[in-house]
Motif scaffolding. Structure first.
Motif, PDB file in Angstrom:
ATOM      1  N   THR A 167      43.281  39.370  49.610  1.00  0.00           N
ATOM      2  CA  THR A 167      44.136  40.558  49.654  1.00  0.00           C
ATOM      3  C   THR A 167      43.843  41.365  50.903  1.00  0.00           C
ATOM      4  OG1 THR A 167      42.491  41.758  48.380  1.00  0.00           O
ATOM      5  CG2 THR A 167      44.341  40.801  47.157  1.00  0.00           C
ATOM      6  N   TRP A 198      32.088  35.512  45.912  1.00  0.00           N
ATOM      7  CA  TRP A 198      31.999  36.083  47.258  1.00  0.00           C
ATOM      8  C   TRP A 198      32.932  35.285  48.159  1.00  0.00           C
ATOM      9  CZ3 TRP A 198      27.075  38.459  49.653  1.00  0.00           C
ATOM     10  CH2 TRP A 198      26.540  39.404  48.764  1.00  0.00           C
ATOM     11  N   GLU A 199      33.609  35.997  49.051  1.00  0.00           N
ATOM     12  CA  GLU A 199      34.621  35.365  49.900  1.00  0.00           C
ATOM     13  C   GLU A 199      34.117  35.193  51.328  1.00  0.00           C
ATOM     14  OE1 GLU A 199      37.229  38.761  48.989  1.00  0.00           O
ATOM     15  OE2 GLU A 199      38.778  37.238  48.710  1.00  0.00           O
ATOM     16  N   THR A 247      31.684  36.967  56.097  1.00  0.00           N
ATOM     17  CA  THR A 247      32.271  37.694  54.968  1.00  0.00           C
ATOM     18  C   THR A 247      33.513  38.430  55.466  1.00  0.00           C
ATOM     19  OG1 THR A 247      30.803  39.538  55.442  1.00  0.00           O
ATOM     20  CG2 THR A 247      30.111  38.030  53.708  1.00  0.00           C
ATOM     21  N   LEU A 248      34.317  38.924  54.525  1.00  0.00           N
ATOM     22  CA  LEU A 248      35.584  39.531  54.938  1.00  0.00           C
ATOM     23  C   LEU A 248      35.433  40.973  55.380  1.00  0.00           C
ATOM     24  CD1 LEU A 248      38.224  38.000  52.548  1.00  0.00           C
ATOM     25  CD2 LEU A 248      37.270  37.159  54.684  1.00  0.00           C
ATOM     26  N   PHE A 249      34.304  41.599  55.084  1.00  0.00           N
ATOM     27  CA  PHE A 249      34.081  42.931  55.637  1.00  0.00           C
ATOM     28  C   PHE A 249      32.681  42.969  56.216  1.00  0.00           C
ATOM     29  CE2 PHE A 249      32.377  43.188  51.451  1.00  0.00           C
ATOM     30  CZ  PHE A 249      31.345  44.095  51.500  1.00  0.00           C
ATOM     31  N   SER A 284      29.223  42.786  57.295  1.00  0.00           N
ATOM     32  CA  SER A 284      28.033  42.373  56.559  1.00  0.00           C
ATOM     33  C   SER A 284      27.207  41.494  57.481  1.00  0.00           C
ATOM     34  CB  SER A 284      28.459  41.587  55.309  1.00  0.00           C
ATOM     35  OG  SER A 284      27.402  40.775  54.854  1.00  0.00           O
ATOM     36  N   GLN A 341      25.510  39.073  56.302  1.00  0.00           N
ATOM     37  CA  GLN A 341      25.434  37.746  55.689  1.00  0.00           C
ATOM     38  C   GLN A 341      26.532  36.835  56.225  1.00  0.00           C
ATOM     39  OE1 GLN A 341      25.052  39.628  51.934  1.00  0.00           O
ATOM     40  NE2 GLN A 341      23.302  38.375  51.371  1.00  0.00           N
TER      41      GLN A 341
END
Lengths: 141, 341
Positions: A60, A88-89, A97-99, A101, A103
């Motif tokens: 989204t 988790w995406e 990651t999508l935002f 981070s 990681q």
């Protein structure tokens, strides 16, 4: 080292597979996203889940064009992998990651090699699936 | 400087009836303060006539060395009749301005809160506009026991106006409301001791709603003060929300930061009995979350029996941390308090 994943024909756009080279026991997921190949370590940086066994999907995105209200759209279908453990995406193309981070999933270079290169590889690579003919997906580990 | 962010003048019924006018004053209104769950003792720590006297309250604050006090009278939460709700909010604001903020005894120490009818957003916006030009009104006060969560889209125009006009939002448990859902998700507590202990619940719900529904993301200048939730309760909940945040993000893609990041930027907590989570805590850090001394603002809850005095809060914290809680944080946080310095 180089590792032969299989025939390009066996991995059409939208499909993925997980291979288990000796060097990476948890496995490596290989994805065909719209004709481009990407490879991610099959270990989620969150809790170590088998990330690449998860669902390949979109995600989204917020729509803030109307300042009176927020909306959302479904975007990037087929570009996101969601871990089967905690959803988790990650962006398949980058392992990020999508935002924001720190990681990130480890990614590996993938190349498509023609038949003649495959023949030369046969001596050095770890395994060659017997079925492989024609263009071949090869990982650099 | 000491700023008391939670002083609750009692609007005496007789005088309030003059302000609210007809037809609402034709029969006795419910008293504007107090809990339907009756405590077996008086809830006021001072005689009732002192709780409703601007001179007496000002005198009390002077004695406690309070430089400024933010006044938020309780008005019994939601009123089911929307016209009556508007009349009550207008009367409370008129009475607060006329009797309290203008009181000569206040000597400029009193700051005000705008009461708004939450069942009529247009009327609420009108009421905000009626007072927003008066710099003594530093916040809008809304009841914690609402009929809907405050992240709900219907309330957004109120929050946007608050952010634009530099008014903080004070979510306060009015103790009781004319109409309200059961005070907990599992119905009605039996005892006053229960409901008194459970006061943070509604505020926690609104806090989560604000964060997750993206109100803070959409209004970077919005400031929310929770009157009945301690920083520790809020931290615990935010950490819990952070934990599953990467999984839940897909449902609320407008959130671009971790829930705790919104809490630290947009929310402050009036001092609560459980602030010193251990009576031996020597510091604000190292308990739960990060630096809690920057998130707590002092509120005495005068004239209620369960309030605190400025010299009783965080007695073991360092002078610097206590100074932040007693005044520094509020000055920094409320846009209109910054102008006082």
């Amino acid at each position: 080292m180089r590792y032969v994943v299989g025939a390009v024909a066996d991995l059409p756009p939208g499909s993925s597979t997980v291979v288990y080279p000796d060097k990476v026991k948890s496995g490596i997921g290989v994805f065909n996203v719209g004709g481009q190949f990407y490879a991610l370590k099959n270990t989620c940086p969150h809790m170590g889940g088998p990330l690449c066994k998860g669902r390949v999907r979109g995600t989204t995105e917020a729509d803030a064009t109307d300042e009176e209200r927020v909306g959302m759209h479904w975007v990037r279908e087929g570009e996101i992998i969601a871990c089967p453990w905690h959803h988790w995406e990650f962006d398949i193309r980058t392992g990020r990651t999508l935002f924001a981070s720190r990681q990130r999933v480890r990614s590996y270079p993938v190349t498509i090699e023609p038949l003649e290169v495959l023949e030369r590889l046969k001596k050095g690579v770890e395994t060659i699936p017997v079925s492989v003919e024609g263009a071949t997906v090869v990982l650099d580990i | 400087m000491i700023i008391d962010c939670a002083v609750h003048p009692v609007l005496s019924s007789e005088r309030f009836n003059k302000f609210v006018g007809g037809p609402w004053n034709l029969r006795q209104l419910p008293t504007l303060f107090g809990e339907k769950y009756g405590a077996p003792f008086d809830q006021l720590a001072v005689p009732a006539d002192e709780a409703s006297s601007p001179a007496a309250v000002a005198n009390c604050l002077r004695g406690a060395k309070i430089d400024y006090a933010v006044l938020s009278p309780t008005t019994f939460g939601y009123w089911p009749n929307p016209h009556q709700g508007v009349a009550v909010a207008q009367a409370a604001n008129n009475m607060l301005a006329e009797d309290w903020l203008n009181a000569p005894e206040a000597d400029g120490r009193f700051l005000g809160s705008i009461r708004v009818p939450m069942n009529d957003v247009d009327a609420a916006l009108g009421e905000i506009e009626r007072w927003a030009d008066d710099p003594r009104f530093v916040q809008i006060v809304v009841p914690a026991r609402g009929l809907a969560t405050y992240g709900d889209q219907r309330f957004f125009p109120i929050w946007r106006t608050a952010a634009e006009r530099g008014l903080a939002i004070f979510i306060h448990d009015d103790l009781s409301a004319v109409v309200e859902p059961p005070p907990t998700q599992v119905g009605f507590p039996s005892f006053y001791a229960e409901i008194h202990a459970l006061r943070p619940l509604s505020g926690i719900v609104h806090l989560t709603s604000f964060i997750v529904s993206g109100v803070f993301e959409r209004l970077p200048d919005l400031r929310v003060v929770l009157g009945d939730v301690s920083v520790h309760e809020a931290r615990a909940l935010a950490i819990r929300t952070d934990k599953d945040w990467q999984s839940d993000r897909i449902e609320v893609p407008w959130m671009t930061k971790e829930p705790t990041a919104y809490l630290e930027r947009h929310v402050r907590f009036v001092s609560q009995p459980e602030d010193e989570i251990s009576p031996h805590s020597l510091r604000s850090t190292g308990t739960l979350g990060g630096d809690n001394s920057s998130l707590v603002i002092f509120g005495s809850r005068h004239p209620y029996w369960d309030g605190v005095n400025a010299d009783e809060v965080f007695p073991k914290w360092s002078g610097e941390e206590r100074a932040r809680c007693l005044g520094g944080n509020a000055v920094q946080f409320y846009p209109r308090l910054a102008a006082l310095n």
